[in-house]
Design an enzyme around this catalytic site. Sequence first.
Site, PDB file in Angstrom:
ATOM      1  N   ARG A 134      -9.365   0.030  15.822  1.00 27.50           N
ATOM      2  CA  ARG A 134      -9.472  -0.161  14.379  1.00 27.50           C
ATOM      3  C   ARG A 134     -10.962  -0.267  14.027  1.00 27.50           C
ATOM      4  O   ARG A 134     -11.715  -0.994  14.691  1.00 27.50           O
ATOM      5  CB  ARG A 134      -8.734  -1.429  13.949  1.00 27.50           C
ATOM      6  CG  ARG A 134      -7.225  -1.388  14.185  1.00 27.50           C
ATOM      7  CD  ARG A 134      -6.549  -0.456  13.200  1.00 27.50           C
ATOM      8  NE  ARG A 134      -5.105  -0.373  13.404  1.00 27.50           N
ATOM      9  CZ  ARG A 134      -4.204  -1.124  12.796  1.00 27.50           C
ATOM     10  NH1 ARG A 134      -4.597  -2.042  11.925  1.00 27.50           N
ATOM     11  NH2 ARG A 134      -2.925  -0.976  13.032  1.00 27.50           N
ATOM     12  N   CYS A 146       2.254   6.520  10.732  1.00 28.59           N
ATOM     13  CA  CYS A 146       1.288   7.507  10.238  1.00 28.59           C
ATOM     14  C   CYS A 146       0.666   8.281  11.394  1.00 28.59           C
ATOM     15  O   CYS A 146       0.460   9.493  11.308  1.00 28.59           O
ATOM     16  CB  CYS A 146       0.213   6.829   9.394  1.00 28.59           C
ATOM     17  SG  CYS A 146      -0.683   5.501  10.247  1.00 28.59           S
ATOM     18  N   GLY A 201       1.825   2.527  19.125  1.00 29.84           N
ATOM     19  CA  GLY A 201       3.121   2.942  19.651  1.00 29.84           C
ATOM     20  C   GLY A 201       3.364   4.425  19.476  1.00 29.84           C
ATOM     21  O   GLY A 201       4.442   4.929  19.812  1.00 29.84           O
ATOM     22  N   ARG A 227       0.827  -1.209   0.000  1.00 32.89           N
ATOM     23  CA  ARG A 227       0.000   0.000   0.000  1.00 32.89           C
ATOM     24  C   ARG A 227       0.869   1.270   0.000  1.00 32.89           C
ATOM     25  O   ARG A 227       0.689   2.145  -0.844  1.00 32.89           O
ATOM     26  CB  ARG A 227      -0.917   0.041   1.241  1.00 32.89           C
ATOM     27  CG  ARG A 227      -1.942  -1.061   1.332  1.00 32.89           C
ATOM     28  CD  ARG A 227      -2.963  -1.022   0.207  1.00 32.89           C
ATOM     29  NE  ARG A 227      -3.672   0.245   0.154  1.00 32.89           N
ATOM     30  CZ  ARG A 227      -4.169   0.777  -0.958  1.00 32.89           C
ATOM     31  NH1 ARG A 227      -3.984   0.164  -2.115  1.00 32.89           N
ATOM     32  NH2 ARG A 227      -4.838   1.903  -0.930  1.00 32.89           N
ATOM     33  N   ILE A 228       1.793   1.369   0.948  1.00 25.98           N
ATOM     34  CA  ILE A 228       2.626   2.566   1.035  1.00 25.98           C
ATOM     35  C   ILE A 228       3.600   2.620  -0.132  1.00 25.98           C
ATOM     36  O   ILE A 228       3.821   3.679  -0.734  1.00 25.98           O
ATOM     37  CB  ILE A 228       3.384   2.624   2.382  1.00 25.98           C
ATOM     38  CG1 ILE A 228       2.387   2.665   3.556  1.00 25.98           C
ATOM     39  CG2 ILE A 228       4.304   3.841   2.430  1.00 25.98           C
ATOM     40  CD1 ILE A 228       1.418   3.839   3.527  1.00 25.98           C
ATOM     41  N   THR A 233      -6.198  -2.255   8.348  1.00 19.58           N
ATOM     42  CA  THR A 233      -5.033  -2.392   7.478  1.00 19.58           C
ATOM     43  C   THR A 233      -4.837  -3.860   7.107  1.00 19.58           C
ATOM     44  O   THR A 233      -5.516  -4.751   7.619  1.00 19.58           O
ATOM     45  CB  THR A 233      -3.749  -1.885   8.169  1.00 19.58           C
ATOM     46  OG1 THR A 233      -3.440  -2.765   9.256  1.00 19.58           O
ATOM     47  CG2 THR A 233      -3.922  -0.463   8.690  1.00 19.58           C
ATOM     48  N   ASN A 234      -3.857  -4.094   6.229  1.00 22.68           N
ATOM     49  CA  ASN A 234      -3.568  -5.457   5.770  1.00 22.68           C
ATOM     50  C   ASN A 234      -3.061  -6.362   6.878  1.00 22.68           C
ATOM     51  O   ASN A 234      -3.020  -7.585   6.716  1.00 22.68           O
ATOM     52  CB  ASN A 234      -2.534  -5.422   4.639  1.00 22.68           C
ATOM     53  CG  ASN A 234      -3.184  -5.255   3.279  1.00 22.68           C
ATOM     54  OD1 ASN A 234      -4.306  -5.701   3.066  1.00 22.68           O
ATOM     55  ND2 ASN A 234      -2.488  -4.613   2.357  1.00 22.68           N
ATOM     56  N   ARG A 287      -6.598  -8.828  16.636  1.00 23.70           N
ATOM     57  CA  ARG A 287      -6.520  -8.519  15.208  1.00 23.70           C
ATOM     58  C   ARG A 287      -6.905  -9.692  14.316  1.00 23.70           C
ATOM     59  O   ARG A 287      -7.028  -9.535  13.107  1.00 23.70           O
ATOM     60  CB  ARG A 287      -5.117  -8.028  14.849  1.00 23.70           C
ATOM     61  CG  ARG A 287      -4.797  -6.670  15.456  1.00 23.70           C
ATOM     62  CD  ARG A 287      -3.570  -6.060  14.830  1.00 23.70           C
ATOM     63  NE  ARG A 287      -3.183  -4.827  15.495  1.00 23.70           N
ATOM     64  CZ  ARG A 287      -2.283  -3.985  15.020  1.00 23.70           C
ATOM     65  NH1 ARG A 287      -1.656  -4.247  13.887  1.00 23.70           N
ATOM     66  NH2 ARG A 287      -1.987  -2.883  15.678  1.00 23.70           N
TER      67      ARG A 287
END
Length: 481
Positions: free
Chosen positions: A370, A289, A348, A138-139, A319-320, A334
């Site tokens: 999330r 981010c 963090g 993605r990034i 997210t993935n 998760r």
Amino acid sequence: MTVNDDSFTNWKNREEIAESMIPLIGKLHRERDVTVLLHSRSLVNKSVVSILKTHRFARQIGGEELSVTETLPFVRALTELDLGPSQIDIGMLAATYKADDRGLTVEAFTAEAVAGATGANKIERGEGRDVVLYGFGRIGRLVARLLIEKSGSGNGLRLRAIVVRGGGDQDIVKRASLLRRDSIHGQFQGTITVDEANSTIIANGNAIKVIYANDPSEVDYTAYGIKNAILIDNTGKWRDREGLSGHLRPGIDKVVLTAPGKGDVPNIVHGVNHDTLKPDEQILSCASCTTNAIVPPLKAMEDEYGVERGHVETVHSFTNDQNLLDNYHKSERRGRSAPLNMVITETGAASAVAKALPDLKARITGSSIRVPVPDVSIAILNLQLKRETSREEVLDYLREVSLTSPLRRQIDFITAPDAVSSDFIGSRHASIVDAGALKVEGDNAILYLWYDNEFGYSCQVIRVVQHVSGVEYPTYPAPAV
């Protein structure tokens, strides 16, 4: 003539003016490496409607719409100057010119305001700097889009190669397709072709070699004509100095990690602590981010009000790293379905604040949830200040920070009362202050900060890479300190 006719005629006139700006802005960019901005938003390669919308957005922060009739004279004045590589904000030029009472012409005022980028003062255009992407998720793909977008002058960062693990049949075709079309960020702006025989993706004329390797030790970049390159590791597999040092292969000069670094790896938030980097530092991190979203406004509040302590709660898009459906995951929550649940997890970012803002003595705690949206998150920053203030004072201060301070590329400001998360997809700022949601009572302030955790963060990564590469050009007029 009716009011409707007047409005339409006015619109067509402004369209014509915006259209006349496009070749001037394009020529400045291609021939002189000058990026024309409007309140920190680039106008390079923008359509007529996009230019008009960017001018209209000034109403959100400045209180009134900025007209193209006001800014066109500044664009014309720039084309007459002996400019070197730079970024020039015509929104700031127009605002400071309006406040100036010396009676100067637009041409004389502009020449004075950008004097640091003209004549003997100008920076000479260099050869550019090679960039390698290690990982293409993605990034990685968004950073690739930004690098290709910024290659128009041919003198900045040059994306030379992408390193990925070997896939199956038509691997390069599938990777090119993911670069071409994105479910969140839309179509790639330009053309992409694939040369399978030479393992190359050609994007807007940029030939990007796709190198297949399972480990950094397998690659000699000089074999591909790559030299003195900056490698951007988008995998997050190695996060300490020892692991990331494996990238320092022939042809690679520096390594930039797009995840929080561990140990003594510097965590850099552009706009806040990028100037602390030593020139000989070869390994660095762009933090997370969320760290990029909260540190700039936290610094702004510390500078003006002082901060005793704080807590950040992030409501973060999935997210993935999470599962589509319930399945095993090494983390406790998760593993539960990301599109179907709100998932409490850790962040963090609060502990990372100390690395980016070592002079901040306030204790900052943090947690995260999330939620089932694919992009854009919000950080709720709850601060106890060292002095009492008012909501109006904080709003005025943060609006000014977003317009004129050194943090204006990091902090944006919006007053729209009906803004929701999807409105911020594609935002290039690290953090957007939601004015309507701000709460202040005495010495307590609660800031609601939107951020595109994919694209906004990728823009911060590019800014860091530009800084360490030596192609980060000065901005004029200079921001207020």
